[in-house]
Design an enzyme around this catalytic site. Structure first.
Site, PDB file in Angstrom:
ATOM      1  N   CYS A   1       0.827  -1.309   0.058  1.00 44.85           N
ATOM      2  CA  CYS A   1       0.106   0.015   0.179  1.00 44.85           C
ATOM      3  C   CYS A   1       0.707   1.445   0.143  1.00 44.85           C
ATOM      4  CB  CYS A   1      -1.016  -0.101   1.037  1.00 44.85           C
ATOM      5  SG  CYS A   1      -1.901  -1.560   1.345  1.00 44.85           S
TER       6      CYS A   1
ATOM      7  N   ARG B   1      -4.656   1.398  -1.275  1.00 42.33           N
ATOM      8  CA  ARG B   1      -4.741  -0.276  -0.885  1.00 42.33           C
ATOM      9  C   ARG B   1      -4.278  -0.962  -2.031  1.00 42.33           C
ATOM     10  NH1 ARG B   1      -9.354  -4.474   1.682  1.00 42.33           N
ATOM     11  NH2 ARG B   1      -7.739  -5.895   2.449  1.00 42.33           N
ATOM     12  N   LEU B   2      -3.575  -2.012  -1.877  1.00 45.80           N
ATOM     13  CA  LEU B   2      -3.261  -3.131  -2.665  1.00 45.80           C
ATOM     14  C   LEU B   2      -3.935  -4.282  -1.884  1.00 45.80           C
ATOM     15  CD1 LEU B   2      -2.282  -4.575  -5.277  1.00 45.80           C
ATOM     16  CD2 LEU B   2      -0.126  -4.860  -4.033  1.00 45.80           C
TER      17      LEU B   2
ATOM     18  N   ASN C   1       1.380   0.259   5.788  1.00 46.97           N
ATOM     19  CA  ASN C   1       1.616  -0.276   4.547  1.00 46.97           C
ATOM     20  C   ASN C   1       2.520  -1.597   4.826  1.00 46.97           C
ATOM     21  OD1 ASN C   1       3.265  -1.014   1.924  1.00 46.97           O
ATOM     22  ND2 ASN C   1       4.553   0.704   2.169  1.00 46.97           N
ATOM     23  N   GLY C   2       2.419  -2.595   4.501  1.00 50.50           N
ATOM     24  CA  GLY C   2       3.216  -3.904   4.622  1.00 50.50           C
ATOM     25  C   GLY C   2       2.324  -4.845   4.974  1.00 50.50           C
TER      26      GLY C   2
ATOM     27  N   ASP D   1      -4.175  -8.119   9.146  1.00 53.09           N
ATOM     28  CA  ASP D   1      -3.092  -7.759  10.143  1.00 53.09           C
ATOM     29  C   ASP D   1      -3.148  -6.360  10.646  1.00 53.09           C
ATOM     30  OD1 ASP D   1      -2.507  -7.168   7.320  1.00 53.09           O
ATOM     31  OD2 ASP D   1      -0.590  -7.495   7.551  1.00 53.09           O
TER      32      ASP D   1
ATOM     33  N   ILE E   1      13.148 -12.983 -16.645  1.00 51.91           N
ATOM     34  CA  ILE E   1      13.524 -12.063 -17.542  1.00 51.91           C
ATOM     35  C   ILE E   1      14.618 -12.668 -18.572  1.00 51.91           C
ATOM     36  CG2 ILE E   1      14.238  -9.782 -18.681  1.00 51.91           C
ATOM     37  CD1 ILE E   1      11.079  -9.969 -18.127  1.00 51.91           C
TER      38      ILE E   1
ATOM     39  N   GLY F   1      14.545 -13.192  -3.894  1.00 48.55           N
ATOM     40  CA  GLY F   1      15.795 -13.511  -3.220  1.00 48.55           C
ATOM     41  C   GLY F   1      16.594 -12.692  -2.708  1.00 48.55           C
TER      42      GLY F   1
END
Length: 633
Positions: free
Chosen positions: A2, A50-51, A75-76, A100, A291, A364
């Site tokens: 977010c 918001r995502l 956000n998180g 959360d 890619i 990673g």
């Protein structure tokens, strides 16, 4: 993931215009395309984009507690939110959602600032407590999620996930900070303890800021740190088994999602290990993406294909042209501050590809810093052995002179490019490492800057932060100190900034299992020879992953995302190199010797010097100065 933004009046609870907060959060729409919200109360306003990832129907923000006392914009992800929620419920807390976000609200009510130590995850949030008339800003341990803030002329504090969220507020005075230019020219990014816009600060990783209305502004407080001074006990085999378990836990905890989830797969050790452990934990094929490049010596796709086949993943790949410099404007817009890590180009492309099929992707990132994977660690260890044999005064005299007069041979075979090594041996370990992580050394910066710059910098030197942090690092060995400094400076300033901005630019949430703080602390406690042995970094990690991955993946030369920027500036961007040397923005700033810039462009074009990275730096700075301050327009 977010975007958050907001305003807090520091002394008087003056009304906050909701439109002002909405404007700040709306420029962050790319971070949260699924919804938006604004909440205001006397003296405070919170905005949110918001995502949707967890509790798609019930996690709308800003979220306000049932009694109206506490409001949050967040956000998180808190990966252990279910466990923390269960503990809070046992303590009598009643929940209205399954998100959360609400866990953080109740956690604050129960434990205050100590709630942070309960949360395992990546986050940046702003929490207002009406009873205490306080604003609580907090950032996760490693700095995965960003948070900018600034004190404004109307006696308010503004905050936002990205700098652009602050820039829309007319109360923020836009003036460049020359110290940040020095930092950027040294490292290729603006570190987290600096900002190109004067007066703007970034909340440091593992810190919080608690402000109470009517009281003096305080400095941020560090709430977490990694300790390299500890040493894990046990046999190599026992530590290897513990490492596997910790890596497995880090991956599985990040697979909790209410939306499609996948992984980046470059074919390198770090992303391949993530995919291997995801496949082990999943009942269905893991979605992976990679890619490839149309230039064979830069293309790693065959390794990604090998790993995808080994674990039967649902693999998608796309070949892109290595001359994908058309994204330059996209990068300038996404980063706000100048950012010269050219691997941002392929990072953006792989995030685009991932977003076509998933909303969350595991990466990673972080393993090189945690397990000593960068080649510079091996070089530094070798140099430290030499320093241990020769007194400092002798080294400074001998190697300092040799380094000064040895020619800089960019064109020569690598073994003959000894100038940097000789210079390093004439310095302390901290000074040498600070130069090793940089991209434009002090001597070159001195040539490029105008005569007034040293005086205006008032002694500020970019490398000094590395020296200071390394000398004060909680560690026993030179490798401990180098890794600690990278976790504090390089990781949040370059790596995590790149991944956050490129993933958020396309509305994708990126999660980094190898930055689980418990795994980071365990890695920091490993004996040095289990991190780096015989010049091989990530030694124990590779031994641990041998049960999953072939040697062809584990021990191949490290590449990373490579872009041929030097060739670009002798080919399709040759005209751009000449334009940079006459840049109106750089000239108008007054910071650069324009004759020296012309010399840089000419030397690169002729092939006498390789200034590709420097030209890329200058080009990205040129774009940012135009966008931020209107220079050259």
């Amino acid at each position: 993931m977010c975007g958050i933004a907001g305003i807090f009046h520091l002394n008087t609870p003056k009304p906050v215009d909701p439109a002002r907060v909405a404007a700040m959060s709306d420029v962050l729409a790319h971070r949260g395309p699924d919804g938006s919200g604004v909440w205001t109360a006397p003296g405070v306003g919170l905005g949110h984009r918001r995502l949707s990832v967890i509790d798609l129907g019930g996690g709308a923000q800003p979220m306000v507690s049932a009694d109206g006392r506490i409001a949050i914009s967040y956000n998180g992800e808190v990966y252990n939110f279910a466990e923390v929620r269960a503990e809070l419920e046992r303590l009598g807390h009643v929940f209205r959602t399954h998100s959360d976000t609400e866990v953080i609200l109740h956690g604050w009510r129960q434990w205050g600032v100590d709630c942070l130590s309960r949360f395992h995850g990546m986050f940046a949030f702003a929490l207002f407590d009406a009873h205490k008339q306080s604003l609580f800003l907090a950032r996760d341990r490693l700095g995965v999620k960003p948070l900018h803030y600034a004190r404004l002329s109307d006696d308010s504090l503004a905050f936002a996930s990205e700098l652009k969220g602050l820039l829309v507020d007319p109360a923020l005075r836009r003036a460049p900070d020359l110290r940040a230019i020095e930092d950027y020219m040294a490292f290729g990014y603006v570190p987290d303890d600096a900002c190109i816009v004067s007066g703007v600060e970034k909340l440091a990783a593992g810190h919080y800021l608690l402000i109470t209305r009517g009281k003096a502004m305080v400095r941020p407080v560090r709430w977490w740190d990694v300790d390299f001074g500890l040493r894990a006990e046990g046999s190599q085999k026992a530590l290897e088994e513990e490492l596997v378990e910790r890596m497995r836990a880090a991956v599985t905890s990040r697979m909790v999602s209410d939306v499609p989830l996948g992984a980046f797969l470059s074919g390198g050790v770090d992303s391949s290990a993530v995919v291997a452990l995801m496949a082990e934990a999943s009942s269905r094929a893991v979605k992976t993406c990679s890619i490839g490049f149309d230039q064979s010596d830069l293309d790693e796709s065959r390794y990604a294909d090998l790993v995808a086949q080994r674990f039967a993943t649902d693999h998608r790949k796309r070949a892109v042209a290595v001359d994908d410099y058309a994204l330059i404007d996209t990068l300038v817009d996404a980063f706000d501050e100048p950012f010269a890590d050219a691997s941002a180009l392929p990072t953006y492309r792989v995030c685009q590809l991932a977003r076509e099929s998933v909303t969350v992707a595991l990466s990673g990132d972080g393993a090189d810093e945690a397990f000593a994977g960068y080649r510079r660690y091996a070089f530094q260890q070798g140099e430290e052995r030499v320093r241990g044999f020769i007194p400092a005064a002798v080294r400074e005299l001998l190697f300092g002179a040799l380094g000064k007069f040895y020619p800089k041979a960019d064109w020569a075979p690598r073994p003959l490019r000894a100038k940097a090594t000789l210079q390093a041996l004439g310095l302390s370990g901290e000074e040498a490492y600070a130069r090793a992580v940089g991209v434009t050394p002090p001597e070159m910066r001195a040539r490029l800057f105008s005569a007034d710059v040293p005086r205006e910098l008032r002694g500020h030197r970019a490398e000094a932060r590395y020296v200071e942090i390394m000398r004060g690092a909680p560690g026993r060995d030179a490798l401990d100190r180098a890794q600690y400094a990278d976790l504090k400076i390089w990781l949040p300033g370059d790596i995590l900034t790149k991944v956050d901005r490129m993933s958020m630019a396309v509305g994708l949430e990126a999660r980094e299992p190898w930055l689980d703080h418990r795994l980071i602390q365990f890695a920091a406690s490993l004996p040095v020879n289990l991190r780096l042995r015989g010049g091989e970094g990530k030694w124990l990690m590779k031994k641990a992953m041998a049960r999953y991955l072939p040697d062809e993946v584990l021990y191949r030369p490290k590449m990373g995302f490579v872009t041929p920027i030097s060739a670009w500036f002798r080919g399709p961007l040759a005209g751009e190199a000449e334009r940079i040397s006459r840049s109106a923005a750089l000239a108008e700033s007054g910071w650069f010797d324009m004759v020296a810039l012309e010399g840089v462009a000419a030397a690169h074009k002729s092939g006498r010097r390789d200034h590709g990275r420097l030209l890329w730096q200058l080009m990205m700075l040129d774009g940012s100065l135009g966008k931020l301050f209107g220079l050259g327009r």
